[in-house]
Design a protein around this motif. Structure first.
Motif, short mmCIF file in Angstrom:
data_model
loop_
_atom_site.label_atom_id
_atom_site.label_comp_id
_atom_site.label_asym_id
_atom_site.label_seq_id
_atom_site.Cartn_x
_atom_site.Cartn_y
_atom_site.Cartn_z
N LEU A 111 73.88 48.92 127.11
CA LEU A 111 74.76 48.45 127.42
C LEU A 111 75.87 49.18 127.88
CD1 LEU A 111 75.90 45.40 127.38
CD2 LEU A 111 75.90 44.58 125.00
N GLY A 112 76.13 50.37 126.30
CA GLY A 112 76.78 51.02 126.36
C GLY A 112 77.38 51.80 127.31
N VAL A 113 75.67 52.35 128.24
CA VAL A 113 76.27 52.74 129.74
C VAL A 113 76.50 52.34 130.70
CG1 VAL A 113 75.26 53.90 131.92
CG2 VAL A 113 73.84 54.28 129.08
N LEU A 114 76.84 50.89 130.81
CA LEU A 114 77.15 50.15 131.55
C LEU A 114 78.37 49.71 131.66
CD1 LEU A 114 74.39 47.34 131.96
CD2 LEU A 114 74.65 49.11 133.72
N TYR A 115 78.99 49.83 129.92
CA TYR A 115 80.08 49.55 130.07
C TYR A 115 80.75 50.91 130.31
CZ TYR A 115 80.67 45.13 127.83
OH TYR A 115 80.63 43.90 127.96
N LEU A 116 80.66 52.53 130.31
CA LEU A 116 80.84 53.68 130.03
C LEU A 116 81.34 54.17 131.58
CD1 LEU A 116 81.70 56.22 129.37
CD2 LEU A 116 79.37 56.95 129.93
N ARG A 117 80.62 53.41 133.00
CA ARG A 117 80.07 53.15 134.34
C ARG A 117 81.22 51.87 134.89
NH1 ARG A 117 73.56 54.74 135.35
NH2 ARG A 117 74.48 53.84 136.88
N GLY A 118 81.14 51.15 133.79
CA GLY A 118 81.68 50.04 134.52
C GLY A 118 80.97 49.48 135.75
N GLU A 119 79.33 49.24 135.34
CA GLU A 119 78.97 48.37 136.41
C GLU A 119 78.12 47.15 136.01
OE1 GLU A 119 75.74 50.17 139.20
OE2 GLU A 119 75.93 51.37 137.79
N GLY A 120 78.22 46.22 136.05
CA GLY A 120 77.33 44.60 136.01
C GLY A 120 79.10 44.26 135.06
N VAL A 121 79.48 45.20 133.90
CA VAL A 121 81.32 45.19 133.29
C VAL A 121 82.42 45.52 133.68
CG1 VAL A 121 79.40 44.27 131.71
CG2 VAL A 121 80.06 46.33 132.08
#
Length: 259
Positions: A111-121
């Motif tokens: 989830l941290g990765v997704l927020y870091l990359r702006g992917e899916g969130v």
């Protein structure tokens, strides 16, 4: 013609001013990949059996029946990768969120990765740091490194090199080469910790002995310059050759310019 000295470069420690980008978070985005290795080791049962056979639709159905955080985590990985279903980062984020809120370290890291990359969130560096911290406190070494990098750069958190040292050290002691490289650099430059070239060489060696190309380069430079170790041209050449065997053009340059 007199022998050429090795000149300061991104891989030299003779001038910290030449190395200011050395902890730029963007340089380490390859660390921020969706983690699935834990998924393969933690989700025992028919879902994992089907997954290993390559029957992804059946694996996905089985994981969806699992009410535990591990089930949500496995479903999230498959949704993110498009295994057994169309690739759906938004759905993956929801699955990871459910598992993360129930304390699953792998889901928290992802989830941290997704927020870091702006992917899916929506991209949110502060939320990324929050989830990396949750995972880091549960011992996830990749999260510890990413959180350390965010502290080193003040990215999503207030810049704090002491905190960066703290998290890099935790991961480095567990044998994670990326953390060992980051920690070695902090010691080499005296950033967040007292400058100590001996400790820098120690951590670079730990990484180099595990096959880290960066570790091999940095350790070679230290031997070439006599920084943190006794100056030793043969030892420098040996480490540069190891890095060159991994395809490093920089290592070849150093070999060509050794005194």
């Amino acid at each position: 013609m007199s022998p050429q000295k090795i000149v300061p470069s991104p891989c030299s420690f003779s001038s910290a001013s030449t190395c200011r980008p050395w902890l730029r978070l963007s340089h380490f985005l390859h660390l921020a990949l969706i983690g699935s290795a834990f998924f393969l080791g933690a989700c025992a049962g028919p879902g994992l059996t089907s997954y290993r056979k390559g029957d992804y639709p059946k694996a996905l159905r089985e994981f969806q029946k699992d009410p535990s955080p591990k089930g949500d985590f496995a479903v999230g990985v498959m949704q993110f990768k498009g295994e057994g279903t169309d690739r759906a980062p938004e759905e993956a984020a929801l699955s990871f969120q459910r598992a993360a809120e129930r304390g699953h370290a792998g889901a928290q890291y992802n989830l941290g990765v997704l927020y870091l990359r702006g992917e899916g969130v929506q991209r949110d560096r502060e939320e990324s740091a929050r989830w990396f911290r949750e995972a880091a406190e549960r011992g996830d070494v990749k999260a510890q490194v990413n959180l350390g990098l965010q502290y080193a750069m003040g990215d999503g958190v207030e810049k704090d090199l002491g905190e960066a040292v703290h998290w890099f050290t935790k991961a480095a002691k567990r044998g994670y080469p990326k953390a060992q490289i980051c920690l070695g650099k902090l010691y080499a430059y005296g950033a967040g910790v007292a400058r100590d070239r001996n400790m820098a060489a120690y951590w670079f060696r730990r990484a180099a002995e595990q096959g880290s190309l960066q570790g091999q380069l940095f350790l070679g430079v230290m031997y070439a310059e006599g920084e943190g170790v006794e100056k030793d041209r043969e030892a420098a050449a040996s480490w540069f050759r190891k890095a060159q065997e991994q395809g490093s053009l920089q290592a070849k340059w150093y070999l060509d310019h050794l005194e």
